[in-house]
Design an enzyme around this catalytic site. Structure first.
Site, PDB file in Angstrom:
ATOM      1  N   HIS A 129     -38.356 -26.048   5.385  1.00 14.12           N
ATOM      2  CA  HIS A 129     -37.746 -26.801   6.506  1.00 14.12           C
ATOM      3  C   HIS A 129     -38.418 -26.516   7.849  1.00 14.12           C
ATOM      4  CE1 HIS A 129     -34.644 -28.371   3.982  1.00 14.12           C
ATOM      5  NE2 HIS A 129     -34.106 -27.193   3.716  1.00 14.12           N
ATOM      6  N   ASP A 166     -37.062 -28.260  -4.662  1.00  9.59           N
ATOM      7  CA  ASP A 166     -35.845 -27.792  -4.007  1.00  9.59           C
ATOM      8  C   ASP A 166     -34.897 -28.986  -3.840  1.00  9.59           C
ATOM      9  OD1 ASP A 166     -34.999 -25.252  -2.051  1.00  9.59           O
ATOM     10  OD2 ASP A 166     -34.206 -27.173  -1.341  1.00  9.59           O
ATOM     11  N   HIS A 168     -33.179 -29.785  -1.348  1.00  8.81           N
ATOM     12  CA  HIS A 168     -33.273 -30.340   0.004  1.00  8.81           C
ATOM     13  C   HIS A 168     -34.689 -30.865   0.252  1.00  8.81           C
ATOM     14  CE1 HIS A 168     -30.172 -27.096   0.174  1.00  8.81           C
ATOM     15  NE2 HIS A 168     -29.507 -28.040   0.819  1.00  8.81           N
ATOM     16  N   ASP A 247     -31.999 -24.632  -5.998  1.00  4.41           N
ATOM     17  CA  ASP A 247     -30.645 -25.004  -5.580  1.00  4.41           C
ATOM     18  C   ASP A 247     -30.192 -26.366  -6.100  1.00  4.41           C
ATOM     19  OD1 ASP A 247     -32.595 -26.021  -3.922  1.00  4.41           O
ATOM     20  OD2 ASP A 247     -31.729 -25.263  -2.061  1.00  4.41           O
TER      21      ASP A 247
HETATM   22 ZN   LIG Z   1     -32.819 -25.982  -0.540  1.00  2.00          ZN
END
Ligand SMILES: [Zn+2]
Length: 310
Positions: A129, A166, A168, A247
């Site tokens: 991120h 991931d 996200h 995740d």
């Molecule tokens: Zn994540």
């Protein structure tokens, strides 16, 4: 040849508060599981060095590095320094962040120089991120981007693929490489979901596939086969980097996808096949998310069983 397992005790000292899901116990759980099943003895352990400013400035602005140094100074005197509502630094965080990026840079060197066949970085804070000029979402430096930039700049590779599974979207990685024709990113992410990016920036080189909440391994495998593999075949990367977040696992409460350990083993096999076809087998993988500790530990083990050929 062996798989490198790269980590550092400094990565255990970074903490963002007693109840924060991105916690030191994540790395301990991975270590314990790898020791219990004996897989750790089949890999070669390396200690992560500190990334240098020169290496980090390939993917971050000087202002970003300066602002983290300033936050680290605040944290030393006053407990936690917050960078966003989810992301904080304690007095050890900056050193952990330099180690996490340094791990991926060392991994890149070991793999390109043929000292190991591939590498996994068991590090935190995670990185995908972190944008060129911004820390967010538990991430300070973009570790995988720092490694990819090292391959491009120090070793003059011309085509790198970054694979991100991931849950996200890796907005930071996209931000850093969106306009770099040497880099392809293939990813899946839950959508709509934090950080609410990944759709607008899509291109032939930004192959970001949104998945609806509730999607499981069957859909994951379908989109990998349908979108990732043809894109990689088109691009023919000379090296593959993996933003390995776990995740999307069905037990992970931070998100709502339903992957299982088998899915991580399967996708790792696909990554390995692509690397063998175009990239002399070169793979560097780094831990991103994954917060349900037993599921995280088992998923990393499944990933490493394939990478190490165990
Ligand atoms: Zn994540």
């Amino acid at each position: 040849m062996h798989t490198a397992f790269i980590s550092h005790p400094d990565c255990l000292l970074h903490e963002m508060g007693a109840y924060h899901p991105e916690r030191p116990a994540r790395l301990k759980a991975i270590d314990d599981e790898l020791a219990a099943c004996g897989l750790i003895d089949k890999m070669v352990r390396y200690s992560a060095p500190l990334a240098t400013h020169e290496q980090l400035k390939r993917v971050h602005t000087s202002e970003h590095i300066t602002s983290l140094e300033a936050a680290a100074a605040r944290a030393s005197s006053a407990g936690l320094a917050y960078l966003d509502p989810d992301t904080a630094m304690n007095r050890y965080s900056l050193r952990a962040a330099y180690r996490a990026a340094g791990a991926v840079i060392l991994a890149t060197e070991l793999v390109i120089e043929g000292k190991v066949k591939n590498a996994f970085c068991s590090v935190r804070p995670p990185g995908h991120h972190a944008e060129r000029d911004r820390a967010m979402g538990f991430c300070l430096f973009n570790n995988i981007a720092a490694g990819a930039a090292h391959a491009l700049e120090a070793y003059a590779l011309e085509r790198i693929a970054i694979v991100d599974f991931d849950v996200h979207h890796g907005n930071g990685t996209e931000d850093i490489f969106r306009n770099d024709p040497r880099v392809m990113m293939v990813s899946i992410f839950q959508h709509p979901f934090y950080p609410y990016s990944g759709i607008a920036g899509r291109s032939e080189r930004m192959v970001n596939i949104p998945l609806a909440a509730g999607s499981g391994g069957e859909i994951f495998r379908k989109v990998v086969s349908q979108f990732w593999i043809p894109a990689l075949e088109r691009f023919k990367p000379q090296m593959l980097f993996v933003s390995a977040g776990f995740d999307a696992h069905q037990n992970d409460e931070l998100a709502s996808l339903n992957f299982a350990e088998d899915d991580y083993a399967w996708v790792t096999e696909k990554i390995r096949e692509a690397a063998q076809k175009y990239a002399e087998g070169r793979i560097v993988s780094a831990l991103e998310g994954g917060y349900a500790l037993p599921a995280l530990a088992r998923s990393v083990t499944a990933h490493l069983r394939v990478l190490s050929g165990d």
